[in-house]
Design a protein around this motif. Structure first.
Motif, PDB file in Angstrom:
ATOM      1  N   GLU A   1      24.619   3.269  -6.280  1.00  0.00           N
ATOM      2  CA  GLU A   1      23.459   3.906  -6.884  1.00  0.00           C
ATOM      3  C   GLU A   1      22.830   2.962  -7.906  1.00  0.00           C
ATOM      4  O   GLU A   1      23.536   2.222  -8.602  1.00  0.00           O
ATOM      5  CB  GLU A   1      23.846   5.225  -7.560  1.00  0.00           C
TER       6      GLU A   1
ATOM      7  N   LYS B   1      15.738   9.717 -15.713  1.00  0.00           N
ATOM      8  CA  LYS B   1      15.975   8.558 -14.853  1.00  0.00           C
ATOM      9  C   LYS B   1      15.593   8.870 -13.408  1.00  0.00           C
ATOM     10  O   LYS B   1      15.659  10.023 -12.969  1.00  0.00           O
ATOM     11  CB  LYS B   1      17.447   8.137 -14.908  1.00  0.00           C
TER      12      LYS B   1
ATOM     13  N   ILE C   1      16.990   8.083  -9.881  1.00  0.00           N
ATOM     14  CA  ILE C   1      18.250   7.624  -9.303  1.00  0.00           C
ATOM     15  C   ILE C   1      18.026   7.301  -7.835  1.00  0.00           C
ATOM     16  O   ILE C   1      17.493   8.113  -7.073  1.00  0.00           O
ATOM     17  CB  ILE C   1      19.348   8.685  -9.467  1.00  0.00           C
TER      18      ILE C   1
ATOM     19  N   GLU D   1      19.889   3.035 -11.014  1.00  0.00           N
ATOM     20  CA  GLU D   1      19.091   3.919 -11.858  1.00  0.00           C
ATOM     21  C   GLU D   1      17.949   3.161 -12.521  1.00  0.00           C
ATOM     22  O   GLU D   1      18.097   1.990 -12.902  1.00  0.00           O
ATOM     23  CB  GLU D   1      19.973   4.564 -12.931  1.00  0.00           C
TER      24      GLU D   1
ATOM     25  N   ARG E   1      15.776  12.779  -9.430  1.00  0.00           N
ATOM     26  CA  ARG E   1      15.402  12.516 -10.818  1.00  0.00           C
ATOM     27  C   ARG E   1      16.323  13.351 -11.703  1.00  0.00           C
ATOM     28  O   ARG E   1      16.536  14.536 -11.439  1.00  0.00           O
ATOM     29  CB  ARG E   1      13.947  12.900 -11.085  1.00  0.00           C
TER      30      ARG E   1
END
Length: 246
Positions: free
Chosen positions: A223, A212, A214, A225, A208
């Motif tokens: 990745e 966000k 992640i 988000e 985190r």
């Protein structure tokens, strides 16, 4: 239980974390049943080479899918085939007296499977309906007496090869989540016909940061988000160790 030699550990040192965890879980199943890889594979209805190559070939590129692991767990729980006689001079691996392998018929089919439908936006999302129970599945031995466990049939292939489309995953809303854990994130996505749309995503939790959540997906590897204020829930996908109680 015999421990891996230094040479064997080096032999598999290049395996990624997922492959290593799956290999350790298979070895645990073998130890609990007293079977060898060929016997367990046959009891699960698999080609023996599926398991022997994964366990013994240092250059193996694939891992075992969730469906394959479920077949192995079911075979181990049912008792499977008898163990191959132990050669003279070698110790025989048997389940500990205080940790019997449960019989499949004794595993209650009381874990709800909630309804899912593939999303239309192509980002690995699917619609999750927690009000609709579409099936009931057996409770693994490590989850006996544990409340609030539920299961889902995975939609999409964004987490392959770790989790494939159609795999059954077990989740627990109150288990702590750590970096590297697989999770199902439910996100609120605006209004459609006066209703808030809830879309679910299967990902790997990373961290985190900056408001966000992640995460990581494997197919393609990137990745992803999520805005923290849009995340309705994030539940841990239970590992084989969680389900087997080891």
């Amino acid at each position: 239980m015999q421990t891996a030699s230094t040479a064997e550990m080096c032999k598999f040192a290049h395996m990624d974390d997922y492959q290593r965890r799956i290999r350790e879980q298979v070895q645990e199943l073998l130890a609990r049943t007293g079977m060898d890889a060929t016997g367990l594979a046959r009891a699960a209805g698999l080609a023996p080479s599926t398991l022997t190559r994964f366990l013994n070939d240092p250059d193996v590129k694939h891992s075992l899918s969730g469906k394959t692991m479920q077949k192995l767990i079911d075979a181990a729980s049912a008792g499977g085939a008898p163990a191959i006689p132990t050669p003279p001079g070698k110790s025989e691996v048997r389940p500990a007296p205080d940790a019997p392998v449960p019989v499949l018929a004794e595993m209650k089919r009381d874990v709800p499977v909630f309804g899912t439908a593939r999303g239309a936006n192509g980002d690995g999302a699917f619609v999750l309906d927690m009000s609709e129970v579409v099936d009931w599945v057996r409770r693994p031995p490590g989850l006996i007496g544990v409340r609030d466990v539920y299961a889902l049939w995975v939609e999409g292939d964004s987490m392959e090869p770790a989790i494939s489309h159609g795999d059954l995953v077990y989740l627990h809303p109150k288990r702590p989540i750590h970096p590297g854990d697989r999770v199902v994130i439910v996100r609120r996505e605006g209004l459609e016909d006066q209703h808030v749309t809830m879309r679910a995503y299967v990902k790997q939790f990373v961290r985190r940061a900056g408001g966000k959540v992640i995460t990581r997906q494997f197919n393609p590897d990137k990745e992803v988000e999520f805005a923290q204020d849009e995340v309705v829930s994030m539940h841990k996908v239970l590992s084989m160790a969680d389900m087997m109680g080891v």
